[in-house]
Design a protein around this motif. Structure first.
Motif, short mmCIF file in Angstrom:
data_model
loop_
_atom_site.label_atom_id
_atom_site.label_comp_id
_atom_site.label_asym_id
_atom_site.label_seq_id
_atom_site.Cartn_x
_atom_site.Cartn_y
_atom_site.Cartn_z
N ILE A 31 -15.08 2.57 6.18
CA ILE A 31 -14.24 3.60 5.55
C ILE A 31 -13.42 2.98 4.42
O ILE A 31 -13.24 3.58 3.36
CB ILE A 31 -13.29 4.24 6.59
CG1 ILE A 31 -14.08 5.00 7.64
CG2 ILE A 31 -12.30 5.16 5.93
CD1 ILE A 31 -13.22 5.52 8.78
N THR A 32 -12.94 1.78 4.67
CA THR A 32 -12.08 1.13 3.68
C THR A 32 -12.84 0.82 2.39
O THR A 32 -12.32 1.01 1.30
CB THR A 32 -11.49 -0.16 4.26
OG1 THR A 32 -10.90 0.14 5.52
CG2 THR A 32 -10.46 -0.76 3.35
N ARG A 44 -7.23 0.10 2.03
CA ARG A 44 -6.81 -0.81 3.10
C ARG A 44 -7.36 -0.39 4.46
O ARG A 44 -7.69 0.77 4.69
CB ARG A 44 -5.28 -0.85 3.18
CG ARG A 44 -4.67 0.40 3.74
CD ARG A 44 -3.22 0.18 4.13
NE ARG A 44 -3.11 -0.71 5.28
CZ ARG A 44 -1.96 -1.03 5.84
NH1 ARG A 44 -0.83 -0.60 5.35
NH2 ARG A 44 -1.93 -1.81 6.90
N SER A 45 -7.42 -1.35 5.35
CA SER A 45 -7.70 -1.05 6.75
C SER A 45 -6.43 -1.31 7.53
O SER A 45 -5.44 -1.77 6.98
CB SER A 45 -8.83 -1.91 7.28
OG SER A 45 -8.36 -3.22 7.51
N PHE A 46 -6.46 -1.02 8.83
CA PHE A 46 -5.25 -1.12 9.64
C PHE A 46 -5.46 -2.06 10.81
O PHE A 46 -6.57 -2.26 11.29
CB PHE A 46 -4.86 0.26 10.16
CG PHE A 46 -4.39 1.17 9.07
CD1 PHE A 46 -3.05 1.33 8.82
CD2 PHE A 46 -5.30 1.85 8.27
CE1 PHE A 46 -2.61 2.16 7.81
CE2 PHE A 46 -4.88 2.66 7.26
CZ PHE A 46 -3.53 2.82 7.02
N THR A 59 0.81 -1.22 0.00
CA THR A 59 0.00 0.00 0.00
C THR A 59 0.84 1.27 0.00
O THR A 59 0.30 2.36 0.15
CB THR A 59 -0.93 0.02 1.22
OG1 THR A 59 -0.13 -0.16 2.40
CG2 THR A 59 -1.96 -1.07 1.14
N ASN A 117 -7.78 2.81 12.92
CA ASN A 117 -7.25 4.02 12.31
C ASN A 117 -8.41 4.79 11.69
O ASN A 117 -8.68 4.68 10.50
CB ASN A 117 -6.24 3.58 11.24
CG ASN A 117 -5.09 4.56 11.12
OD1 ASN A 117 -5.20 5.69 11.57
ND2 ASN A 117 -4.02 4.13 10.51
N ILE A 118 -9.13 5.51 12.55
CA ILE A 118 -10.29 6.26 12.06
C ILE A 118 -10.06 7.74 12.39
O ILE A 118 -8.97 8.12 12.80
CB ILE A 118 -11.59 5.76 12.74
CG1 ILE A 118 -11.39 5.76 14.25
CG2 ILE A 118 -11.95 4.39 12.22
CD1 ILE A 118 -12.61 5.39 15.02
N GLU A 162 -14.07 1.08 10.57
CA GLU A 162 -12.82 1.00 9.81
C GLU A 162 -13.06 0.28 8.48
O GLU A 162 -12.59 0.71 7.42
CB GLU A 162 -11.78 0.26 10.67
CG GLU A 162 -10.53 -0.13 9.94
CD GLU A 162 -9.35 0.78 10.28
OE1 GLU A 162 -9.23 1.17 11.44
OE2 GLU A 162 -8.58 1.09 9.36
#
Lengths: 252, 430
Positions: free
Chosen positions: A160-161, A83-85, A51, A89-90, A157
């Motif tokens: 959002i991704t 991607r998400s974390f 990423t 991670n928002i 999350e």
């Protein structure tokens, strides 16, 4: 057909230590692919290399046939990878609704606009509402995202991704730290929202991995020792020796 | 719970147009601005209000960086300053100024501030946090130092001055009177505040908040954190320049003081005092600060000490600023329990206020005793005249301070308890 994501001889060193030691991986469009491996195998590093969070030392990462070398995360995102974390991670001080709406802005073509009012765009607000409905957070839409429960933050999350409509979705340990019922909920959610998309995920929970993935890669000490369908991987003696046996035992 | 979610949901769908509820605060504020000069008619009051309006615009523009974009700047006065200097130069450029109606002048200040922000922002917005803060400090110091070097623009130590009345009369108004300048300033205040508010509602304004909260996540949503910061920075420079233009019109003089670090520091103080978390926070901060600065400074030489103490108390106990304190009362209001708080507030805050005033009184006597000219031992405090050599006032102020403190301390637990009760939804709502 071009692979959605094609990784060739990818390497990454931090100083003297080589963390990723020549990874080759091909993930086809529409495939749900899980990367598993013991702690410290380099799974998250692999994600960060793909990423654009870190630069690679050598090798090629190609998204739909385009080399990603030297591209910033935002450029990679615009090419259709999201991607998400592992650590949530928002945007903690913004409301849940704002979190989702912000993740729609670029893909809806607003770019750096300072002449549109976000409240006036029907498509934007309805799109955000639709995502909220999908991740089942409508009831929480107006509270700051930082005040959500852990499982809700994980769901956000994921929301959002996927919101930007990227066709390659990468999830880094989406069920980390969750209870069983929460895990089931997130697993259903992932299955729903990634319908028709390419999914790459790192996951520790073998239930989730075998329940979701079409194919699995096993990463041990920076190398992929096996790739294949869940049944193949389960039966692979090297995998059993290196990792899976122990992990499966630990599950029971 | 369900019906509240429902309400807000329909709010948003209906909210795509301009509603009365959204326009109302702006209409009230505008009406307020129109009426104020009829309430406070003296010239000095109007001067204070002009000062307030300018500080509000400046603080709002500062909050575009700090509150909205997460950029802590130590050199924001520069953008206001250069805008102001340019406007004074335009005032002195007879051929051009003679054809320019004065109300248009702040635009030039804005554009000049924006131009400088464009240059500085191109390298300073790469990173937020300490790097940004240090660059802003360096640039601030650099330009303040330029004021004694580039004398032709900054006028050296005495600054430059002009005369606003040489402009093209605007519908016969020549802006000789303070009141005419007041309405000009008020007009720009409403326009700038509205502009900054609307900016915060655009995609790039929303993303400024996202970048403030979590720049990395914003990058993974397709936005370059750097460019988002850059746009906020440039817009902020524009509105600071507008404030500078208004300053030039009001005072007709600009000096090094308008762009030095002290001014940059005080706008940080104003903004933080008002509250960075809400759009209207800096407005409150600017009003309170200007009042303290003008009214309190007439009463006591020690005003800066009290403002400093207020600032420290705000940072330590109310990081949301005055706006944060106000907005803390929204949940009790929604629950219909605000009235519960009235009595404990009086019982705790009144003694606390008395304690603070008495402490201030004690400090004033001490200051007078130490610094008054020899032989001058008479002083007036709270409408009482006495000698600082007399021990009675010392004891009286000390005793009242301690008593107030003791009472406030004693009643504080009750306030805390009521506060929790007022914030708890017992479900017994009508």
């Amino acid at each position: 057909m071009t692979a959605a994501l094609e990784i060739t001889n990818l390497r990454k060193s931090f100083g003297q230590t080589e963390i990723i030691r020549g990874v080759d991986l091909q993930i086809m469009p529409g495939e749900r692919h899980a990367v598993i491996g013991p702690n410290g195998a380099g799974k998250s590093t692999l994600f960060n290399l793909i990423t654009g969070r870190f630069p690679q030392t050598a090798g090629v990462v190609a998204l739909h046939g385009h080399d990603l070398k030297g591209k910033a995360p935002y450029e990679i995102n615009r090419m259709g990878l999201s991607r998400s974390f592992q650590i949530t991670n928002i945007f903690p001080k913004m409301t849940v609704f704002e979190n989702v709406r912000c993740s729609l802005l670029w893909s809806m073509g607003y770019r750096y606009s300072f002449w549109n009012m976000v409240a006036r765009s029907r498509a934007l607000n309805e799109g955000a509402e639709a995502i909220l409905e999908q991740i089942n957070l409508q009831r929480r839409r107006d509270i700051p995202a930082g005040m959500l429960s852990y499982a809700e933050q994980r769901a956000l999350e994921i929301g959002i991704t996927i919101a930007g409509g990227a066709d390659v979705i990468m999830l880094d340990e989406p069920t980390a730290g969750m209870s069983h019922s929460e895990t089931d909920y997130i697993m259903d959610l992932i299955r729903d929202v990634t319908e028709g998309k390419t999914l790459v995920m790192v996951e520790h929970d073998m239930g989730v991995v075998f329940g979701l993935a079409d194919r699995i890669s096993v990463l041990v000490y920076g190398e992929i020792i096996a790739t294949g369908t869940p049944t193949d991987v389960r039966a692979n003696p090297r995998v059993q020796e290196a990792y899976l046996g122990a992990a499966l035992e630990a599950e029971h | 719970m369900t019906d509240t979610t429902h309400n807000t949901h329909s709010d948003v769908l209906a909210g795509s147009g301009l509603t009365l509820a959204k326009a109302l605060p702006w209409l009230i504020a505008s009406a307020f601005l129109l009426v104020m000069p009829f309430v406070f008619t003296s010239n000095s009051a109007i001067t204070i209000m002009n000062q307030m309006a300018i500080t509000i615009i400046f603080a709002l523009s500062y909050n575009m960086l700090l509150g909205q974009g997460g950029m802590l700047s130590f050199g924001h006065a520069v953008y206001m300053g250069v805008g102001g200097f340019l406007c004074v130069h335009i005032m002195n450029w007879d051929q051009f100024f003679g054809t320019l109606p004065l109300p248009v002048l702040p635009i030039f200040g804005g554009l000049f501030g924006m131009g400088l922000a464009l240059i500085v922002g191109s390298f300073s917005t790469r990173r937020a946090g300490t790097v940004f803060a240090m660059i802003s400090l360096g640039v601030g110091e650099l330009i303040a130092a330029c004021s004694v070097i580039i004398v032709v623009f900054f006028g050296g130590e005495e600054g430059i001055s002009g005369d606003r009345t040489y402009g093209l009369p605007f519908f016969g108004i020549e802006f000789l009177q303070q009141i005419e300048v007041y309405y000009l300033t008020a007009f720009w205040l409403v326009l700038s505040a509205l502009g900054m508010f609307l900016f915060s509602r655009t995609p790039v304004g929303r993303m400024a908040n996202a970048v403030r909260d979590n720049p990395e996540r914003a990058e993974f949503l397709g936005y370059s954190a750097r460019w988002v910061r850059f746009y906020s920075f440039v817009a902020s420079g524009f509105f600071a320049g507008i404030a500078g233009g208004l300053f030039a019109i009001n005072y007709e003089i600009l000096t090094e003081e308008n762009l030095n670090l002290a001014t940059s520091g005080s706008i940080l103080l104003v903004t933080f005092l008002g509250g960075v978390g809400f759009f209207f926070g800096p407005v409150i901060g600017a009003i309170v600060f200007t009042l303290l600065q003008t009214v309190l400074s007439l009463q006591t030489e020690l005003w800066a000490l009290y403002v400093g103490a207020l600032f420290v108390a705000t940072v330590m106990f109310f990081p949301g600023g005055l706006a944060g304190v106000l907005m803390m009362h929204t949940p009790p209001l929604v629950l219909g329990k605000l009235h519960l708080l009235v009595k404990p507030y009086i019982k705790t805050l009144l003694p606390a206020a008395i304690c603070i005033l008495a402490t201030a009184g004690f400090i004033e006597i001490l200051f007078h005793a130490r610094h008054a000219a020899i032989g001058d031992d008479q002083m007036t405090l709270f409408w009482m005249t006495f000698s600082h050599a007399n021990p009675v006032p010392w004891i009286a102020f000390g005793a009242v301070a301690l008593g107030g403190f003791w009472l406030a301390r004693r009643n504080a637990p009750e306030l805390v308890e009521t506060w929790h009760e007022a914030n708890t939804d017992t479900g017994a709502r009508p």
